[in-house]
Enzyme design. Structure first.
Site, PDB file in Angstrom:
ATOM      1  N   GLY A  29       0.668  -1.216  -0.076  1.00 25.79           N
ATOM      2  CA  GLY A  29      -0.023   0.038   0.062  1.00 25.79           C
ATOM      3  C   GLY A  29       0.688   1.286  -0.005  1.00 25.79           C
ATOM      4  O   GLY A  29       2.073   1.182  -0.111  1.00 25.79           O
ATOM      5  N   ASN A  30       0.373   2.321   0.101  1.00 27.29           N
ATOM      6  CA  ASN A  30       0.855   3.660   0.323  1.00 27.29           C
ATOM      7  C   ASN A  30       0.231   4.530   1.263  1.00 27.29           C
ATOM      8  O   ASN A  30      -0.596   4.092   2.070  1.00 27.29           O
ATOM      9  CB  ASN A  30       0.866   4.450  -0.938  1.00 27.29           C
ATOM     10  CG  ASN A  30      -0.541   4.868  -1.622  1.00 27.29           C
ATOM     11  OD1 ASN A  30      -0.955   5.427  -0.948  1.00 27.29           O
ATOM     12  ND2 ASN A  30      -0.933   3.900  -2.512  1.00 27.29           N
ATOM     13  N   ARG A  31       1.007   5.581   1.803  1.00 29.53           N
ATOM     14  CA  ARG A  31       0.537   6.536   2.699  1.00 29.53           C
ATOM     15  C   ARG A  31      -0.679   7.441   2.584  1.00 29.53           C
ATOM     16  O   ARG A  31      -0.746   8.291   3.530  1.00 29.53           O
ATOM     17  CB  ARG A  31       1.641   7.403   3.264  1.00 29.53           C
ATOM     18  CG  ARG A  31       2.783   6.058   3.826  1.00 29.53           C
ATOM     19  CD  ARG A  31       4.060   7.077   4.564  1.00 29.53           C
ATOM     20  NE  ARG A  31       5.114   6.320   4.744  1.00 29.53           N
ATOM     21  CZ  ARG A  31       5.029   5.581   5.633  1.00 29.53           C
ATOM     22  NH1 ARG A  31       4.188   5.462   6.613  1.00 29.53           N
ATOM     23  NH2 ARG A  31       6.347   4.885   6.056  1.00 29.53           N
TER      24      ARG A  31
END
Ligand code: C5P
Length: 236
Positions: A29-31
């Site tokens: 995932g990413n932030r």
């Protein structure tokens, strides 16, 4: 913009960040928090639009502040986001792709939890994800009924020795075929997860690329500028 600028318009906004499944419990995932997309949804709604939000993994607490008549479609992966955006495209007068989309996803997803493989480590094979924004622009040019649709992209860029972040954004604007590109200078670590962001809006005026003034502001403030620029596109 004034209330009513987007009266009668249907605006589809993607927000949040995709999660690419590895197994039933893990993902890449990413932030991205989704705050920018939520701020855009609020601003578009305040301008009178009917808003549809495609929400990739956004905290329910953040979503709960939205007016009740905003339609929310939750998605997780890039492929799910792509499907949701394409099915919403035909209803949209404008599309804003604010979601942070993973460029790659695991080549294989297992149905049961991956086991620890011992001391030799683990190599994951990734395959490229589709560029959803690109696909939406292509679809618009294929369907005559969509020719008036306005498509907005985001670009978080850093510069390097030869090329400034803005130069990268300018070429991305041309390459992606969007009507508006919200360029986010992330050289100094702003944007992701923060409330303040530094942006310039890139657009074109009769074929000439124009770069708006640089401003630093809250995601609400940035969203109001984006929605105002979008409203101008409708009236021109
Ligand atoms: O090329 P880059 O990822 O910087 O482009 C950012 C823009 O493209 C954003 O609007 C993002 O939502 C969109 N995007 C997309 N599909 C991808 C990657 C990015 O729609 N696979």
């Amino acid at each position: 913009f004034a209330r009513g600028d987007l009266e009668g318009r249907h605006i589809v906004i993607s927000a949040g960040g995709t999660r690419e499944p590895l197994d039933p419990v893990r993902f890449l995932g990413n932030r991205s928090s989704g705050k920018q997309g939520i701020a855009l949804a609020k601003a578009a709604h305040a301008a009178g639009a009917h808003v549809e939000l495609v929400a990739a993994n956004i905290d329910t607490g953040l979503l709960s502040v939205l007016p009740a008549d905003i339609t929310i479609t939750p998605v997780e992966s890039t492929l799910e986001l792509q499907e949701a955006m394409h099915s919403a495209q035909e209803r949209a007068d404008a599309i804003i792709m604010a979601a942070a989309v993973a460029d790659y996803r695991p080549a294989e997803t297992t149905d049961s939890k991956m086991k620890k493989s011992g001391d030799e480590g683990l190599t994951l094979r990734l395959v490229q994800n589709p560029d959803i924004l690109r696909g939406l622009v292509d679809e618009r040019s294929r369907q005559t009924g969509l020719s008036q649709q306005i498509i907005v992209g985001f670009a978080a860029e850093t510069g390097d020795a030869d090329t400034t972040a803005l130069d990268y954004a300018r070429s991305k604007f041309l390459r992606k075929g969007v009507d508006l590109l919200v360029f986010n200078d992330v050289s100094d670590d702003r944007a992701f997860g923060h409330d303040d962001t530094k942006v310039q809006i890139i657009t074109s005026d009769r074929g000439d690329v124009t770069v708006g003034e640089e401003f630093l502001g809250s995601k609400d403030h940035v969203s109001q500028k984006v929605i105002a620029t979008l409203s101008d596109k409708f009236t021109h």
